[in-house]
Motif scaffolding. Structure first.
Motif, PDB file in Angstrom:
ATOM      1  N   UNK A 108       0.822  -1.209   0.000  1.00 25.31           N
ATOM      2  CA  UNK A 108       0.000   0.000   0.000  1.00 25.31           C
ATOM      3  C   UNK A 108       0.857   1.261   0.000  1.00 25.31           C
ATOM      4  N   UNK A 109       1.947   1.239   0.762  1.00 31.02           N
ATOM      5  CA  UNK A 109       2.849   2.396   0.793  1.00 31.02           C
ATOM      6  C   UNK A 109       3.489   2.619  -0.572  1.00 31.02           C
ATOM      7  N   UNK A 110       3.884   1.517  -1.204  1.00 34.90           N
ATOM      8  CA  UNK A 110       4.517   1.621  -2.529  1.00 34.90           C
ATOM      9  C   UNK A 110       3.533   2.167  -3.558  1.00 34.90           C
ATOM     10  N   UNK A 111       2.288   1.710  -3.477  1.00 35.13           N
ATOM     11  CA  UNK A 111       1.270   2.187  -4.415  1.00 35.13           C
ATOM     12  C   UNK A 111       0.950   3.650  -4.165  1.00 35.13           C
ATOM     13  N   UNK A 112       0.953   4.062  -2.904  1.00 35.25           N
ATOM     14  CA  UNK A 112       0.689   5.460  -2.566  1.00 35.25           C
ATOM     15  C   UNK A 112       1.784   6.363  -3.131  1.00 35.25           C
ATOM     16  N   UNK A 113       3.038   5.964  -2.959  1.00 41.12           N
ATOM     17  CA  UNK A 113       4.158   6.755  -3.493  1.00 41.12           C
ATOM     18  C   UNK A 113       4.080   6.840  -5.014  1.00 41.12           C
ATOM     19  N   UNK A 114       3.763   5.719  -5.644  1.00 42.48           N
ATOM     20  CA  UNK A 114       3.651   5.707  -7.102  1.00 42.48           C
ATOM     21  C   UNK A 114       2.503   6.621  -7.558  1.00 42.48           C
ATOM     22  N   UNK A 115       1.401   6.612  -6.809  1.00 47.17           N
ATOM     23  CA  UNK A 115       0.247   7.448  -7.154  1.00 47.17           C
ATOM     24  C   UNK A 115       0.617   8.926  -7.133  1.00 47.17           C
ATOM     25  N   UNK A 116       1.379   9.336  -6.133  1.00 49.28           N
ATOM     26  CA  UNK A 116       1.802  10.734  -6.067  1.00 49.28           C
ATOM     27  C   UNK A 116       2.730  11.080  -7.238  1.00 49.28           C
ATOM     28  N   UNK A 117       3.504  10.113  -7.674  1.00 50.14           N
ATOM     29  CA  UNK A 117       4.397  10.369  -8.812  1.00 50.14           C
ATOM     30  C   UNK A 117       3.595  10.554 -10.103  1.00 50.14           C
ATOM     31  N   UNK A 118       2.410   9.946 -10.167  1.00 52.12           N
ATOM     32  CA  UNK A 118       1.521  10.160 -11.315  1.00 52.12           C
ATOM     33  C   UNK A 118       1.090  11.616 -11.368  1.00 52.12           C
ATOM     34  N   UNK A 119       0.745  12.156 -10.205  1.00 50.95           N
ATOM     35  CA  UNK A 119       0.299  13.543 -10.138  1.00 50.95           C
ATOM     36  C   UNK A 119       1.414  14.511 -10.512  1.00 50.95           C
ATOM     37  N   UNK A 120       2.661  14.097 -10.261  1.00 51.31           N
ATOM     38  CA  UNK A 120       3.809  14.947 -10.582  1.00 51.31           C
ATOM     39  C   UNK A 120       4.260  14.827 -12.028  1.00 51.31           C
ATOM     40  N   UNK A 121       3.727  13.840 -12.738  1.00 46.61           N
ATOM     41  CA  UNK A 121       4.150  13.589 -14.117  1.00 46.61           C
ATOM     42  C   UNK A 121       3.398  14.521 -15.069  1.00 46.61           C
ATOM     43  N   UNK A 122       4.102  15.493 -15.605  1.00 53.11           N
ATOM     44  CA  UNK A 122       3.470  16.486 -16.483  1.00 53.11           C
ATOM     45  C   UNK A 122       3.077  15.900 -17.834  1.00 53.11           C
ATOM     46  N   UNK A 123       3.568  14.715 -18.156  1.00 51.78           N
ATOM     47  CA  UNK A 123       3.239  14.101 -19.443  1.00 51.78           C
ATOM     48  C   UNK A 123       1.888  13.392 -19.422  1.00 51.78           C
ATOM     49  N   UNK A 124       1.295  13.258 -18.219  1.00 55.95           N
ATOM     50  CA  UNK A 124      -0.022  12.642 -18.144  1.00 55.95           C
ATOM     51  C   UNK A 124      -1.078  13.561 -18.721  1.00 55.95           C
ATOM     52  N   UNK A 125      -2.261  13.003 -18.972  1.00 53.11           N
ATOM     53  CA  UNK A 125      -3.381  13.788 -19.484  1.00 53.11           C
ATOM     54  C   UNK A 125      -3.678  14.933 -18.500  1.00 53.11           C
ATOM     55  N   UNK A 126      -3.931  16.145 -19.002  1.00 50.34           N
ATOM     56  CA  UNK A 126      -4.175  17.280 -18.101  1.00 50.34           C
ATOM     57  C   UNK A 126      -5.281  17.020 -17.078  1.00 50.34           C
ATOM     58  N   UNK A 127      -6.342  16.327 -17.492  1.00 51.97           N
ATOM     59  CA  UNK A 127      -7.419  15.999 -16.567  1.00 51.97           C
ATOM     60  C   UNK A 127      -7.226  14.568 -16.089  1.00 51.97           C
ATOM     61  N   UNK A 128      -6.558  14.401 -14.962  1.00 54.29           N
ATOM     62  CA  UNK A 128      -6.220  13.068 -14.467  1.00 54.29           C
ATOM     63  C   UNK A 128      -7.447  12.276 -14.038  1.00 54.29           C
ATOM     64  N   UNK A 129      -8.561  12.972 -13.842  1.00 54.75           N
ATOM     65  CA  UNK A 129      -9.763  12.285 -13.389  1.00 54.75           C
ATOM     66  C   UNK A 129     -10.408  11.493 -14.519  1.00 54.75           C
ATOM     67  N   UNK A 130     -10.184  11.907 -15.773  1.00 53.45           N
ATOM     68  CA  UNK A 130     -10.849  11.248 -16.891  1.00 53.45           C
ATOM     69  C   UNK A 130      -9.885  10.476 -17.790  1.00 53.45           C
ATOM     70  N   UNK A 131      -8.592  10.624 -17.596  1.00 53.45           N
ATOM     71  CA  UNK A 131      -7.623   9.898 -18.404  1.00 53.45           C
ATOM     72  C   UNK A 131      -7.655   8.413 -18.058  1.00 53.45           C
ATOM     73  N   UNK A 132      -7.544   7.560 -19.078  1.00 52.64           N
ATOM     74  CA  UNK A 132      -7.600   6.115 -18.842  1.00 52.64           C
ATOM     75  C   UNK A 132      -6.228   5.506 -18.608  1.00 52.64           C
ATOM     76  N   UNK A 133      -5.169   6.229 -18.925  1.00 52.53           N
ATOM     77  CA  UNK A 133      -3.815   5.708 -18.721  1.00 52.53           C
ATOM     78  C   UNK A 133      -3.047   6.662 -17.815  1.00 52.53           C
ATOM     79  N   UNK A 134      -2.603   6.141 -16.661  1.00 51.08           N
ATOM     80  CA  UNK A 134      -1.864   6.952 -15.704  1.00 51.08           C
ATOM     81  C   UNK A 134      -0.455   6.376 -15.559  1.00 51.08           C
ATOM     82  N   UNK A 135       0.559   7.247 -15.730  1.00 53.65           N
ATOM     83  CA  UNK A 135       1.947   6.795 -15.692  1.00 53.65           C
ATOM     84  C   UNK A 135       2.719   7.596 -14.645  1.00 53.65           C
TER      85      UNK A 135
END
Length: 367
Positions: A108-135
């Motif tokens: 769970x801790x590892x997944x939480x850290x990875x999740x925060x890194x998704x939010x920091x990734x500027x290459x993700x879709x601008x609207x993270x709530x509707x994007x189907x691929x999160x990196x």
């Protein structure tokens, strides 16, 4: 002589044509039998469907899941509605098992850290709530549990979604489009309308950090839809869920939530959210909905001085009775939130005995 020859020729043609007729009849009969052979094969496949659904679990592959979904879609047209709804419930449980990742503290801790890194990734879709691929971070990805790695690698496949639900948190879910593709085409019209509306509304989250993510106009539109739905389909299979959704949106329109309140005091010359007030005023002018009378009562309430409310509206709620003596002793004014809730007959969606989540899929799911 020529006349005799012509007669013989005609007889030959007639006899030859007559001989071909039985062969054509046999071919036609064989062609007619072919669908029944296919139907038998399909029926046999559908008989094993429930067992195949049960076999899908947290160690299953995307390929196995896709195979069952293909089988489900094919069998939906062969089954009555009772069986269809049984498969719908089974498929929901199937995805719950499939998306069941490791829940130990390290994972769970590892997944939480990875999740925060998704939010920091500027290459993700601008609207993270509707994007189907999160990196997220590849380094942090390597620290994830094997099942998490597998599920994240297959985002967007077999309707697997890693959805942002607010406050830096992501959750696995089945995409709402799944029910539209697999089940809706074979459903009766009332069930089709229900899941189509749900799938559209639940592409995005409704709540984020105790705040609303949609406008007051959208809240009104959703409430109007469910009100009309219940009028048009009074005996709908999903009637109870539709009523719960109508009740929830009524509550949100007039009271809001902690971080998206309609007002703090609901009184003259005090703050009221301008968008909420505009939407409620527009609703009060409508002639095609019962929500109009509720909106009119709301406007009358907020225009009435606090000291005149109890007498004017004859408001008596459970909390009023409970707090009556304390209020008289301390000379405190009655709680406007509770008064309004009682006057408009609003029920909190969080106070229900049997909770369902109606904002994550194309159906309401028991919590």
């Amino acid at each position: 002589m020529m006349r005799i020859f012509n007669i013989c020729l005609l007889c030959t043609v007639f006899i030859t044509g007559c001989q071909k007729t039985p062969q054509n009849a046999i071919e036609n009969e064989q062609q007619q039998k072919q669908p029944s052979v296919k139907s038998k094969s399909t029926n046999h496949e559908c008989q094993s469907l429930s067992q195949n659904i049960e076999k899908i679990g947290r160690s299953s592959t995307v390929e196995s899941l896709t195979q069952v979904n293909t089988q489900l879609k094919k069998c939906m047209t062969q089954a009555d509605n009772t069986q269809q709804l049984k498969w719908l419930d089974d498929s929901t449980k199937m995805y719950k098992r499939f998306l069941d990742a490791d829940i130990d503290e390290k994972s769970l801790d590892a997944l939480s850290e990875y999740s925060y890194s998704i939010l920091d990734n500027e290459n993700n879709h601008p609207d993270r709530r509707t994007s189907t691929i999160q990196v997220g971070s590849q380094e942090l990805f390597k620290k994830l549990a094997k099942r998490d790695q597998y599920l994240l690698k297959h985002q967007g496949q077999a309707y697997i979604d890693f959805q942002y639900i607010g406050e830096g948190v992501f959750e696995y879910r089945r995409q709402p489009q799944y029910i539209l593709d697999i089940f809706a085409p074979a459903f009766p019209i009332d069930q089709q309308r229900f899941v189509k509306q749900m799938a559209m509304d639940n592409q995005d989250i409704l709540y984020n950090d105790a705040a609303l993510t949609i406008s007051w106009n959208e809240l009104v539109n959703r409430a109007l839809f469910w009100e009309n739905y219940l009028k048009k389909y009074p005996n709908a299979k999903f009637k109870t869920d539709a009523q719960s959704l109508l009740d929830e949106y009524r509550y949100l329109i007039f009271l809001g939530v902690d971080n998206s309140p309609v007002s703090d005091e609901f009184a003259p010359n005090t703050w009221i959210d301008p968008d909420a007030l505009a939407a409620i005023k527009a609703l009060a002018k409508r002639t095609d909905t019962n929500l109009a009378s509720t909106a009119q009562k709301f406007l009358d309430f907020i225009a009435t001085p606090i000291e005149q409310r109890s007498e004017k509206f004859q408001i008596v709620s459970d909390s009023d009775i409970h707090e009556a003596s304390a209020t008289r002793e301390s000379h405190e004014t009655p709680n406007p939130y509770e008064q309004l809730k009682s006057l408009l007959q609003l029920s909190s969606p969080w106070e229900k005995e049997h909770q369902k989540d109606c904002h994550v899929d194309a159906i309401c799911i028991q919590i």
